[in-house]
Design a protein around this motif. Structure first.
Motif, mmCIF file in Angstrom:
data_model
loop_
_atom_site.group_PDB
_atom_site.id
_atom_site.type_symbol
_atom_site.label_atom_id
_atom_site.label_comp_id
_atom_site.label_asym_id
_atom_site.label_seq_id
_atom_site.Cartn_x
_atom_site.Cartn_y
_atom_site.Cartn_z
ATOM 1 N N PRO A 162 42.951 45.101 12.631
ATOM 2 C CA PRO A 162 42.639 44.458 13.910
ATOM 3 C C PRO A 162 43.880 44.409 14.798
ATOM 4 O O PRO A 162 45.014 44.473 14.315
ATOM 5 C CB PRO A 162 42.183 43.052 13.485
ATOM 6 C CG PRO A 162 42.895 42.803 12.199
ATOM 7 C CD PRO A 162 43.014 44.132 11.506
ATOM 8 N N PRO A 163 43.691 44.280 16.105
ATOM 9 C CA PRO A 163 44.845 44.169 17.012
ATOM 10 C C PRO A 163 45.502 42.802 16.886
ATOM 11 O O PRO A 163 44.905 41.845 16.370
ATOM 12 C CB PRO A 163 44.213 44.373 18.391
ATOM 13 C CG PRO A 163 42.804 43.898 18.219
ATOM 14 C CD PRO A 163 42.409 44.272 16.822
ATOM 15 N N PRO A 164 46.742 42.676 17.345
ATOM 16 C CA PRO A 164 47.393 41.353 17.312
ATOM 17 C C PRO A 164 46.648 40.355 18.197
ATOM 18 O O PRO A 164 46.003 40.719 19.182
ATOM 19 C CB PRO A 164 48.805 41.636 17.835
ATOM 20 C CG PRO A 164 49.002 43.117 17.683
ATOM 21 C CD PRO A 164 47.651 43.727 17.828
ATOM 22 N N LEU A 165 46.744 39.089 17.822
ATOM 23 C CA LEU A 165 46.105 38.046 18.624
ATOM 24 C C LEU A 165 46.795 37.934 19.981
ATOM 25 O O LEU A 165 48.023 37.995 20.068
ATOM 26 C CB LEU A 165 46.180 36.704 17.891
ATOM 27 C CG LEU A 165 45.255 36.538 16.678
ATOM 28 C CD1 LEU A 165 45.512 35.192 16.011
ATOM 29 C CD2 LEU A 165 43.810 36.645 17.081
ATOM 30 N N PRO A 166 46.023 37.788 21.057
ATOM 31 C CA PRO A 166 46.653 37.632 22.376
ATOM 32 C C PRO A 166 47.341 36.287 22.486
ATOM 33 O O PRO A 166 46.948 35.287 21.868
ATOM 34 C CB PRO A 166 45.469 37.755 23.338
ATOM 35 C CG PRO A 166 44.280 37.345 22.529
ATOM 36 C CD PRO A 166 44.561 37.792 21.127
ATOM 37 N N ALA A 193 45.274 33.038 29.652
ATOM 38 C CA ALA A 193 45.200 32.169 30.827
ATOM 39 C C ALA A 193 44.481 32.887 31.952
ATOM 40 O O ALA A 193 44.627 34.099 32.137
ATOM 41 C CB ALA A 193 46.608 31.779 31.268
ATOM 42 N N PRO A 194 43.659 32.163 32.723
ATOM 43 C CA PRO A 194 42.955 32.807 33.850
ATOM 44 C C PRO A 194 43.950 33.243 34.910
ATOM 45 O O PRO A 194 45.003 32.636 35.095
ATOM 46 C CB PRO A 194 42.011 31.710 34.362
ATOM 47 C CG PRO A 194 42.644 30.431 33.916
ATOM 48 C CD PRO A 194 43.331 30.730 32.627
ATOM 49 N N PRO A 195 43.645 34.323 35.616
ATOM 50 C CA PRO A 195 44.566 34.785 36.658
ATOM 51 C C PRO A 195 44.679 33.773 37.796
ATOM 52 O O PRO A 195 43.706 33.124 38.190
ATOM 53 C CB PRO A 195 43.924 36.096 37.137
ATOM 54 C CG PRO A 195 42.477 35.962 36.785
ATOM 55 C CD PRO A 195 42.443 35.162 35.511
ATOM 56 N N VAL A 196 45.895 33.628 38.307
ATOM 57 C CA VAL A 196 46.172 32.684 39.391
ATOM 58 C C VAL A 196 45.854 33.352 40.722
ATOM 59 O O VAL A 196 46.359 34.453 41.017
ATOM 60 C CB VAL A 196 47.644 32.221 39.343
ATOM 61 C CG1 VAL A 196 47.924 31.250 40.499
ATOM 62 C CG2 VAL A 196 47.939 31.569 38.008
ATOM 63 N N ARG A 197 45.009 32.734 41.509
ATOM 64 C CA ARG A 197 44.644 33.252 42.819
ATOM 65 C C ARG A 197 45.601 32.681 43.861
ATOM 66 O O ARG A 197 45.621 31.471 44.119
ATOM 67 C CB ARG A 197 43.206 32.889 43.165
ATOM 68 C CG ARG A 197 42.177 33.437 42.189
ATOM 69 C CD ARG A 197 40.775 33.145 42.657
ATOM 70 N NE ARG A 197 40.514 33.783 43.932
ATOM 71 C CZ ARG A 197 39.359 33.668 44.603
ATOM 72 N NH1 ARG A 197 38.366 32.936 44.096
ATOM 73 N NH2 ARG A 197 39.196 34.271 45.754
#
Length: 318
Positions: free
Chosen positions: A267-271, A277-281
């Motif tokens: 499996p890929p590494p955990l993010p 985090a949601p992108p900052v607008r």
């Protein structure tokens, strides 16, 4: 019985015309009067087909039209398994002996028709393509009557089939070198803690799947692969489930199965928190410009005149 057989064989050899070869096979050709099939040497002595493909090709050529020649039917007839028979059929199809055509039945459903050509080279030179015969549509129970003074026109001839232009499929020979295996995953640092946990997981596999009995050398070789999973924060029970679920029956090489699954199922590494985090607008900021006419500041993406100067210029132009 053995003595009579040897005497008969000696007499048959004595009747052969010309000198006998010093070595190799000796042919005693007795003409067939029934139940025989003519097979070309291009198939019987094919340089690229496997022996299984040549045998299945000869067998299919000897069968009457309408016989079942699918993988299931051939597996029930011969001792070879489905994988070898399927590979042999693909070889015959790649070299033009076997064709598959899709036709529509009378009930509207599609069916696959298998066509075997005994001379694919001659077929390609003639520029023709084998097309399975079409199944006539079902005739309705009550067809409308046609008056005698207006006979039905004859059916229009069907156009000739357009030859297919498919690139030739090359089947690699059985002696072709196999691609190298992908390397076993390794952790960034094989710490003593990772080594101990990985060794315990590998040694304990036989308690969860009795087929996976690994030797000490196998465990030592596979430790880096399990350590790479542990380094990516995969729980030990999840590793056991990935290595012991849906095993072939019986597994011939347990160490190879474990190595393959550790490599392809990694499996890929955990993010991290930043990736989750949601992108900052950010608000859209239009820069300030100095008006070319009155030198007052105004917001615009491009330099020019402010709104008042643009109005004055429009009135002057009018």
């Amino acid at each position: 019985m053995a003595t009579q057989h040897n005497i008969a064989l000696t007499r048959a050899l004595a009747d052969l015309p010309g000198p006998l070869p010093a070595f190799g096979v000796i042919h005693i050709a007795i003409p067939h009067t029934s139940r025989f099939t003519i097979v070309g040497n291009h198939l019987a002595q094919h340089a690229e087909l496997s022996l299984v493909a040549i045998g299945i090709g000869v067998h299919i050529q000897s069968l009457p039209a309408g016989s079942l020649v699918g993988i299931k039917a051939l597996t029930a007839r011969f001792a070879e398994g489905e994988m070898r028979i399927a590979a042999a059929l693909r070889e015959l199809e790649a070299h033009g002996y076997l064709r598959r055509a899709h036709v529509r039945l009378a009930n509207g459903r599609m069916a696959t028709r298998t066509v075997f050509c005994n001379q694919p080279g001659a077929l390609e030179r003639a520029g023709r393509v084998v097309v399975a015969p079409k199944v006539p549509p079902a005739v309705p129970e009550e067809a409308p009557a046609v008056p005698e003074e207006a006979p039905a026109p004859p059916p229009a001839p069907e156009p000739d089939p357009v030859p297919e232009s498919r690139p030739p499929v090359r089947v690699p020979p059985r002696t072709a070198p196999k691609p190298p295996r992908p390397p076993l995953p390794r952790p960034r640092e094989l710490t003593p803690e990772l080594r101990q946990t990985a060794s315990a997981i590998l040694a304990d596999l036989r308690n969860h799947a009795e087929e996976l009995v690994l030797s000490e050398a196998d465990v030592e070789e596979l430790i880096p692969g399990v350590a790479a999973w542990l380094e990516r924060e995969v729980r030990p029970d999840a590793i056991r489930h990935a290595l012991t679920t849906d095993l072939p029956k019986p597994p011939k090489y347990p160490a190879k199965i474990v190595r393959h699954r550790l490599t392809v199922l990694l499996p890929p590494p955990l993010p991290g928190a930043e990736e989750l985090a949601p992108p900052v607008r950010r608000p859209l900021v239009i820069p300030l410009q100095n008006c070319d006419g009155c030198d007052r500041a105004f917001r615009s993406r491009e330099p020019g005149h402010c709104r008042g100067c643009r109005s004055d210029l429009a009135e002057a132009a009018a």
